[in-house]
Design an enzyme around this catalytic site. Structure first.
Site, PDB file in Angstrom:
ATOM      1  N   TYR A 294     -57.000  95.817  89.787  1.00 50.34           N
ATOM      2  CA  TYR A 294     -55.977  95.751  88.751  1.00 50.34           C
ATOM      3  C   TYR A 294     -56.043  96.973  87.832  1.00 50.34           C
ATOM      4  O   TYR A 294     -57.114  97.345  87.335  1.00 50.34           O
ATOM      5  CB  TYR A 294     -56.154  94.480  87.907  1.00 50.34           C
ATOM      6  CG  TYR A 294     -55.269  94.459  86.685  1.00 50.34           C
ATOM      7  CD1 TYR A 294     -53.919  94.153  86.786  1.00 50.34           C
ATOM      8  CD2 TYR A 294     -55.773  94.799  85.433  1.00 50.34           C
ATOM      9  CE1 TYR A 294     -53.093  94.168  85.672  1.00 50.34           C
ATOM     10  CE2 TYR A 294     -54.958  94.814  84.315  1.00 50.34           C
ATOM     11  CZ  TYR A 294     -53.618  94.500  84.435  1.00 50.34           C
ATOM     12  OH  TYR A 294     -52.803  94.526  83.332  1.00 50.34           O
TER      13      TYR A 294
ATOM     14  N   HIS B  76     -47.307 103.633  76.417  1.00 50.67           N
ATOM     15  CA  HIS B  76     -47.800 102.631  75.470  1.00 50.67           C
ATOM     16  C   HIS B  76     -47.879 103.151  74.033  1.00 50.67           C
ATOM     17  O   HIS B  76     -48.183 102.390  73.120  1.00 50.67           O
ATOM     18  CB  HIS B  76     -49.189 102.143  75.896  1.00 50.67           C
ATOM     19  CG  HIS B  76     -49.178 101.278  77.122  1.00 50.67           C
ATOM     20  ND1 HIS B  76     -48.271 101.431  78.147  1.00 50.67           N
ATOM     21  CD2 HIS B  76     -49.971 100.232  77.490  1.00 50.67           C
ATOM     22  CE1 HIS B  76     -48.508 100.537  79.092  1.00 50.67           C
ATOM     23  NE2 HIS B  76     -49.531  99.799  78.715  1.00 50.67           N
TER      24      HIS B  76
ATOM     25  N   ASN C 123     -58.120  99.725  76.838  1.00 53.83           N
ATOM     26  CA  ASN C 123     -58.545  98.322  76.803  1.00 53.83           C
ATOM     27  C   ASN C 123     -59.490  98.063  75.643  1.00 53.83           C
ATOM     28  O   ASN C 123     -60.308  98.912  75.278  1.00 53.83           O
ATOM     29  CB  ASN C 123     -59.246  97.959  78.111  1.00 53.83           C
ATOM     30  CG  ASN C 123     -58.375  97.118  79.020  1.00 53.83           C
ATOM     31  OD1 ASN C 123     -58.847  96.531  79.974  1.00 53.83           O
ATOM     32  ND2 ASN C 123     -57.095  97.038  78.717  1.00 53.83           N
TER      33      ASN C 123
ATOM     34  N   TYR D  62     -66.828  77.135  34.718  1.00 59.00           N
ATOM     35  CA  TYR D  62     -67.078  77.171  36.157  1.00 59.00           C
ATOM     36  C   TYR D  62     -67.265  78.593  36.682  1.00 59.00           C
ATOM     37  O   TYR D  62     -68.107  78.848  37.539  1.00 59.00           O
ATOM     38  CB  TYR D  62     -65.905  76.542  36.916  1.00 59.00           C
ATOM     39  CG  TYR D  62     -65.905  75.035  36.946  1.00 59.00           C
ATOM     40  CD1 TYR D  62     -66.854  74.281  36.260  1.00 59.00           C
ATOM     41  CD2 TYR D  62     -64.946  74.345  37.681  1.00 59.00           C
ATOM     42  CE1 TYR D  62     -66.839  72.905  36.290  1.00 59.00           C
ATOM     43  CE2 TYR D  62     -64.924  72.967  37.726  1.00 59.00           C
ATOM     44  CZ  TYR D  62     -65.867  72.242  37.031  1.00 59.00           C
ATOM     45  OH  TYR D  62     -65.848  70.883  37.073  1.00 59.00           O
TER      46      TYR D  62
ATOM     47  N   ARG E  26     -70.824  79.324  35.669  1.00 55.77           N
ATOM     48  CA  ARG E  26     -71.826  78.374  36.128  1.00 55.77           C
ATOM     49  C   ARG E  26     -71.853  78.236  37.652  1.00 55.77           C
ATOM     50  O   ARG E  26     -72.909  77.997  38.247  1.00 55.77           O
ATOM     51  CB  ARG E  26     -71.524  77.018  35.486  1.00 55.77           C
ATOM     52  CG  ARG E  26     -72.612  76.001  35.640  1.00 55.77           C
ATOM     53  CD  ARG E  26     -72.348  74.660  34.991  1.00 55.77           C
ATOM     54  NE  ARG E  26     -71.081  74.505  34.332  1.00 55.77           N
ATOM     55  CZ  ARG E  26     -70.355  73.376  34.383  1.00 55.77           C
ATOM     56  NH1 ARG E  26     -70.793  72.355  35.098  1.00 55.77           N
ATOM     57  NH2 ARG E  26     -69.222  73.269  33.728  1.00 55.77           N
TER      58      ARG E  26
ATOM     59  N   PHE F  42     -60.917  92.182  76.777  1.00 52.71           N
ATOM     60  CA  PHE F  42     -60.053  92.920  75.857  1.00 52.71           C
ATOM     61  C   PHE F  42     -59.414  92.026  74.808  1.00 52.71           C
ATOM     62  O   PHE F  42     -58.818  92.516  73.848  1.00 52.71           O
ATOM     63  CB  PHE F  42     -58.938  93.610  76.649  1.00 52.71           C
ATOM     64  CG  PHE F  42     -58.197  92.674  77.566  1.00 52.71           C
ATOM     65  CD1 PHE F  42     -57.363  91.692  77.069  1.00 52.71           C
ATOM     66  CD2 PHE F  42     -58.362  92.770  78.937  1.00 52.71           C
ATOM     67  CE1 PHE F  42     -56.696  90.822  77.912  1.00 52.71           C
ATOM     68  CE2 PHE F  42     -57.690  91.902  79.787  1.00 52.71           C
ATOM     69  CZ  PHE F  42     -56.854  90.918  79.274  1.00 52.71           C
TER      70      PHE F  42
ATOM     71  N   GLU G 197     -48.932  87.800  79.779  1.00 49.46           N
ATOM     72  CA  GLU G 197     -49.907  87.793  78.685  1.00 49.46           C
ATOM     73  C   GLU G 197     -49.381  86.811  77.646  1.00 49.46           C
ATOM     74  O   GLU G 197     -48.751  87.169  76.654  1.00 49.46           O
ATOM     75  CB  GLU G 197     -50.068  89.211  78.133  1.00 49.46           C
ATOM     76  CG  GLU G 197     -50.622  90.151  79.201  1.00 49.46           C
ATOM     77  CD  GLU G 197     -50.477  91.629  78.871  1.00 49.46           C
ATOM     78  OE1 GLU G 197     -49.964  91.951  77.778  1.00 49.46           O
ATOM     79  OE2 GLU G 197     -50.858  92.457  79.712  1.00 49.46           O
TER      80      GLU G 197
END
Length: 731
Positions: A107, A138, A291, A375, A378, A456, A543
């Site tokens: 792949y 990409h 990746n 608070y 404390r 990935f 995906e």
């Protein structure tokens, strides 16, 4: 590079022993989940002890400059760079070539990506083009560019992944990444566009286009003051740039110099690195480079490192507010926290006690019959301690991720020497024998040592980033409440409203600083919404579950920045309040109120036993500062000597060091006046002496003060002043 540079060696982590132990446990039918869990933890702890394990502090030292403006030098183990069979990196590369030449599908190497995985490439030359095409296609990011430390972190993570010897890449990629880091090549990478699975494809594509001489990059050389490129324009060395600058770019604010954005080829050639031609790429190079949840992991690691420092600063700023409020110590006592059994709570109480040790301001609220604090004072051990617990957990997640191999597919020729035995434990052999239809696929599986999986996927990063941003936002939330407590004259135990020393009504003091803190806290509430619960399927549903890790980590980074600014405001307000409490301490001048109080404390016992209100009226006059002797003290048996011990009020050592550092190194004036400085004060005869560089509050821009202190928080300089008090080697 000079010999004074910090160097870090990148090498392989040895997992073979751990693999053997855990694989035997998997094959043993009697192994319980708890037993396997314990064995896994022991094995992972052993991995963390290896010399090549990268700690968060190492990661930060590589990605950010040191105090002299230099980056750490990276040395890659020579055994990982050689082109021979003794190098596991080279062996995995040879394995990839073998599969291609045997016409076996791998792949992303000789098939398409995502929904295109069913398409097979016909020849080896196309595999090289595929590596280039993934970088071109990409690179679709948008928005402003990532900061320098994130970009360097991304390169370091890919280098660390490749060093594991399971990525199937040529050793030359390790050399190129090392050289880009050491020679200051900083690719231009837009922040937005990644969904965090399959890794940060978009941002990594922008990063590694520069390897091909494409894209854009800056050059920040460590070893030269300036360089020239072919256009004749000067490139200044921005070593004065620090990662925490306001816009986190390559500005040199002191000189106004700005680094020039270059074409990728120009940046590489000026750095002395030859860009790769497409035909010089290697099969799987494109997929290996893109990746992994890499930009998100880099941001998580850096933000976690910063969060550790913010935790300690929150304890420090809280201790200042505690002293300014004359707070009780009993809420920090050990039995209280032992009974709760929370580690972070115990550690916070310990550090608060250290920060408050020797302070004479603590506990004075008992003089005004207040039995406990609010608070936000404390509950610091409980709130800050919960944040510590989160930081500790995320530290282990972040460190695991920056030491991981996050490729797909992965090649295990070294681990899986006996392939049939390995696959047999998963029933592949039995399946082949019992199911003829599965025989062909099982036979193919038995002949391979590569795994197509999903390392990935950014889910571990995304959930950790969501957890941490939720936790660290609480440091700002409770800090803002302490800021308001200091400013509210109805609750601050006698301090002036808004810590204003000028004319009431004419000056606002620190009122709007609290507004700024409130705005930042409100933004954090929005950003703390989890990103990891969102998933928009991609790649034609191939995906179908993504992590949104980059969004989670990017929001975490903003939250961390906001928290630093809120804590800076508390430090400024806390120091102002503490100086108001102690400004008369030690008797600066003869005519001060303090000088008179010193004389009166030594009077007869009869006079010393006067009720405090009568004492103030008789000896101190109407001009007595309300913040020194709160006018809501009831008459009673409290002696004047006890109250007038205010003349000996001192801050704790940590507060004194912090105050000195901020005054002397950051040049922020304390005490800050809203009005004009009186002539007596200018002459040094008033209660506070001013240096010529100091100014009244109205002459100082509050934003400058806040930004200056925030930078000192985020670059660790304030913590360094305190020495080893805030060092946790476990983190």
């Amino acid at each position: 590079m000079g010999n004074d540079h910090h160097t870090i060696t990148i090498g392989q982590l040895d997992i073979e022993g751990l693999y053997g132990e855990l694989s035997q446990a998997v094959q043993n039918d009697n192994t319980t989940f708890s037993e396997y869990s314990n064995q896994t933890q022991i094995g992972l702890d052993q991995l963390r002890k290896q010399t090549n394990w990268l700690r968060l502090k190492d990661f930060a030292s590589i990605t950010r400059t040191d105090e002299s403006g230099h980056f750490a030098e990276i040395v890659v183990d020579k055994s990982l760079l050689a082109e021979n069979e003794n190098n596991p990196v080279f062996r995995s590369y040879q394995e990839v070539l073998g599969y291609i030449r045997d016409n076996k599908n791998i792949y992303g190497v000789n098939t398409g990506f995502g929904s295109n995985r069913k398409f097979r490439l016909s020849n080896e030359a196309d595999t090289l083009k595929l590596s280039a095409n993934i970088l071109y296609s990409h690179a679709t990011g948008v928005g402003k560019p990532f900061a320098v430390d994130v970009v360097r972190g991304m390169m370091l993570l890919r280098l660390k992944t490749f060093a594991q010897g399971v990525s199937g890449v040529h050793p030359r990629l390790l050399i190129l990444l090392r050289d880009m880091l050491n020679k200051g090549v900083i690719p231009y990478i837009p922040e937005k566009g990644s969904v965090g699975s399959s890794g940060d494809l978009c941002s990594l594509s922008h990063l590694f286009l520069v390897l091909l001489g494409k894209g854009k990059a800056w050059l920040i050389p460590n070893d030269c003051e300036e360089m020239k490129y072919t256009g004749g324009e000067e490139i200044r060395d921005p070593r004065g740039m620090t990662w925490y600058e306001e816009n986190e770019r390559l500005d040199r604010r002191k000189t106004g110099d700005v680094s020039v954005l270059l074409d990728g080829r120009q940046a590489m050639e000026l750095a002395g690195i030859k860009p790769l031609m497409v035909d010089e790429l290697f099969p799987k190079a494109g997929l290996a480079l893109t990746n992994g949840a890499t930009s998100s992991a880099a941001m998580l690691a850096l933000s976690t490192y910063d969060a550790i420092q913010l935790y300690h600063i929150a304890n420090l700023s809280g201790s200042l507010t505690h002293q300014a409020q004359f707070g009780h110590m009993r809420a920090f006592e050990l039995p209280v926290h032992l009974i709760r059994r929370q580690k972070g709570q115990l550690l916070t109480a310990f550090e608060l006690q250290k920060f408050l040790k020797d302070s004479t301001l603590t506990g004075r609220c008992s003089l005004i019959a207040e039995s406990q604090d609010d608070y936000s004072i404390r509950a610091m051990p409980q709130v800050h301690g919960a944040v510590y617990n989160a930081i500790e957990h995320v530290t282990f997640v972040a460190e695991a991720e920056i030491n991981a191999a996050t490729d797909n597919p992965l090649f295990f020729s070294d681990l899986l020497k006996n392939k049939e035995e390995f696959w047999h434990q998963f029933g592949v052999g039995e399946k082949a024998a019992s199911d003829p239809l599965a025989s062909k696929n099982a036979k193919s599986t038995l002949e391979t040592t590569h795994c197509s999986a999903a390392n990935f996927h950014g889910e571990p990063v995304a959930t950790a980033a969501d957890y941490l941003k939720l936790a660290v936002a609480e440091l700002a939330s409770i800090s803002e409440r302490r800021i308001q407590l200091l400013l509210d004259s109805n609750h601050n135990r006698g301090l002036p409203a808004n810590l204003t020393l000028g004319q009431a009504g004419l000056h606002s003091g620190f009122m709007i600083a609290q507004y700024a803190a409130a705005g930042l806290v409100s933004e954090n509430k929005v950003l703390a919404h989890p990103s990891s619960v969102d998933s928009i399927p991609t790649s034609s549903n191939a995906e179908d579950h993504v992590a949104m890790a980059t969004n989670a980590a990017r929001h975490l980074r903003i939250v961390v920045q906001n928290v630093a600014h809120v804590l800076a405001i508390e430090l400024i307000c806390g120091l102002q309040a503490c100086d108001i409490r102690t400004r008369y301490a030690g008797g600066y001048v003869e005519r001060s109120t303090l000088a008179r109080s010193h004389q009166l404390v030594n009077k007869t016992n009869k006079e010393d036993q006067l009720p405090i209100t009568q004492y103030v009226q008789k000896y101190m006059g109407e001009d007595n500062p309300r913040m020194m002797f709160p006018n809501f003290v009831e008459e009673g048996d409290v002696s004047a000597a006890e109250i007038l011990d205010v003349s000996y009020l001192v801050l704790s050592r940590s507060a004194q060091l912090t105050r000195s550092y901020i005054r002397d190194n950051l040049h922020i004036p304390f005490i800050i006046h809203d009005g004009e400085i009186g002539e007596e004060e200018r002459a040094g005869s008033g209660p506070q002496q001013f240096s010529p560089t100091e100014a009244s509050f109205k002459e100082v821009e509050p934003t400058w003060m806040i930004e200056t202190v925030a930078r000192a928080i985020r670059n660790g300089s304030i913590l360094k002043v305190l020495g080893n008090e805030c060092v946790d080697e476990n983190l």
